[in-house]
Motif scaffolding. Structure first.
Motif, short mmCIF file in Angstrom:
data_model
loop_
_atom_site.label_atom_id
_atom_site.label_comp_id
_atom_site.label_asym_id
_atom_site.label_seq_id
_atom_site.Cartn_x
_atom_site.Cartn_y
_atom_site.Cartn_z
N TYR A 61 -0.15 6.14 0.18
CA TYR A 61 1.24 6.36 0.11
C TYR A 61 1.68 6.67 -1.45
O TYR A 61 2.85 6.99 -1.70
CB TYR A 61 2.12 5.52 0.86
CG TYR A 61 1.91 5.49 2.17
CD1 TYR A 61 2.22 6.45 3.13
CD2 TYR A 61 1.11 4.52 2.82
CE1 TYR A 61 1.98 6.43 4.52
CE2 TYR A 61 1.04 4.41 4.20
CZ TYR A 61 1.65 5.44 4.88
OH TYR A 61 1.02 5.51 6.31
N SER B 183 6.95 3.54 -1.53
CA SER B 183 7.66 2.54 -0.29
C SER B 183 9.03 2.66 0.10
O SER B 183 9.56 2.03 0.51
CB SER B 183 7.24 1.32 -0.57
OG SER B 183 7.97 0.83 -1.88
N HIS C 240 8.27 5.74 2.81
CA HIS C 240 7.18 5.44 3.72
C HIS C 240 6.89 3.87 3.74
O HIS C 240 7.55 3.29 3.09
CB HIS C 240 5.60 5.82 3.38
CG HIS C 240 5.76 7.25 3.05
ND1 HIS C 240 5.62 8.21 4.15
CD2 HIS C 240 5.83 8.33 1.91
CE1 HIS C 240 5.43 9.32 3.79
NE2 HIS C 240 5.79 9.44 2.59
N ALA D 27 3.83 1.39 4.58
CA ALA D 27 2.67 1.08 4.73
C ALA D 27 2.17 0.23 5.95
O ALA D 27 2.75 -0.76 6.16
CB ALA D 27 2.03 0.74 3.54
#
Length: 348
Positions: free
Chosen positions: A262, A266, A269, A271
């Protein structure tokens, strides 16, 4: 009844099943690792997780209200005083705190950490963030270690390292989710050094190169603590090492996924580690765990000292049925031979 009397069990089989379901639904990584714990540790571990999850959820559901925290403190007091609430997690907690002589100061510190969340507290430095992580995660590491029958300060220090490392990984993974809820856990001084204004970031979270640099720095700190924690895993009973090493490896893998897959984003997304990769890591942990080395002693983090001291001050009573039977005897013999082999190999 003495609060640490082993003569009465509050939790029934249905309670343990409910606690198991709580961890299965709440954390796939922890649940995967827990499956290779010995049953004598796995069942109370489910109870501990359920109580911690219940506490966290109770605060979140009520928007971090202090009345919710006060009720949690009352529930914890009930568990220690032998009058748990009629809830599976509370009954399980009442059993494990007296069976494993867990100082009340340890779960109380966990509730203190939840109170800091309710206050919306932010952390200027990494050391301040460690203080928070020691409360919400180091406490769990300490309690798990006590449930494995280990109370040595060095092992407890490494358990705190592992809990704090996991919390740093959580923080890195959840930056976007937290920011959208108005929460910020990254060290404020790091953000400013990188040219990120904390208030502007909260108003409009973005995965900028500057923010990614802060996340990389945080994950580097986590990795250093995962490395330290391995020394403590080597000091655990042989039967417990695979699960704890697996948990450490699974959480460290979240940081690696965040970095490689990624690109440290964050914000948009979250993880995750896939099921196939989880199985591979659990298998690797099972193979590697007997050969871990405890190495030379390392000083505890300052943030963890109060937890280690709380255990040192707490009286220990013999555990009914602990470490009895042919299997436990066999494991002790294996551990003895392992120590002798290590001494011959390294001249200890």
């Amino acid at each position: 009844m003495h609060p640490f009397s082993p003569d009465v069990a509050f939790a029934a089989r249905d309670d343990h099943a409910a606690c198991r379901e709580a961890i299965r639904q709440g954390s796939r990584s922890f649940f995967a690792a827990s499956l290779i714990l010995p049953s004598r540790v796995r069942t109370p571990a489910y109870g501990l997780y359920a109580f911690c999850r219940l506490s966290d959820d109770a605060v979140d559901v009520e928007g971090g209200s202090f009345s919710a925290l006060e009720r949690l403190r009352e529930r914890l007091a009930g568990a220690y005083e032998g009058r748990p609430n009629p809830v599976a997690a509370d009954r399980a907690m009442a059993d494990l705190v007296r069976r494993y002589a867990i100082p009340r100061a340890v779960p109380e510190a966990l509730l203190d950490g939840l109170a800091w969340d309710a206050e919306g507290r932010r952390y200027e430095t990494l050391d301040e963030l460690f203080d928070y992580a020691a409360r919400v995660a180091g406490t769990v590491g300490v309690m798990m270690t006590l449930m494995m029958g280990v109370r040595e300060p060095q092992t407890l220090a490494r358990a705190c390292d592992l809990g704090i490392a996991m919390q740093l990984t959580n923080i890195a993974r959840d930056v976007g989710e937290d920011a959208r809820a108005g929460r910020l856990y990254l060290p404020l001084c790091w953000l400013r050094e990188a040219g990120v204004d904390p208030e502007a970031f909260l108003a409009r979270p973005g995965a900028t190169p500057a923010l990614k640099g802060v996340l990389a720095r945080l994950l580097c700190e986590a990795d250093a603590l995962y490395t330290r924690a391995r020394r403590g895993i080597a000091q655990l009973p042989l039967s417990c090492r695979p699960a704890i090493l697996a948990a450490a490896m699974l959480y460290a893998e979240i940081g690696r996924e965040l970095t490689s897959r990624y690109a440290l984003d964050s914000i948009t997304h979250r993880a995750r580690v896939g099921a196939t990769r989880k199985l591979a890591l659990v298998a690797r942990a099972s193979i590697a765990s007997p050969w871990l080395s405890d190495g030379a002693p390392i000083a505890p983090l300052d943030a963890a000292m109060f937890l280690i001291e709380a255990v040192a001050r707490h009286p220990v009573r013999p555990l009914r049925g602990a470490d009895n039977g042919a299997v436990s005897q066999f494991l002790r013999v294996l551990e003895m031979f392992e120590r002798l082999e290590r001494a011959e190999r390294y001249g200890d």
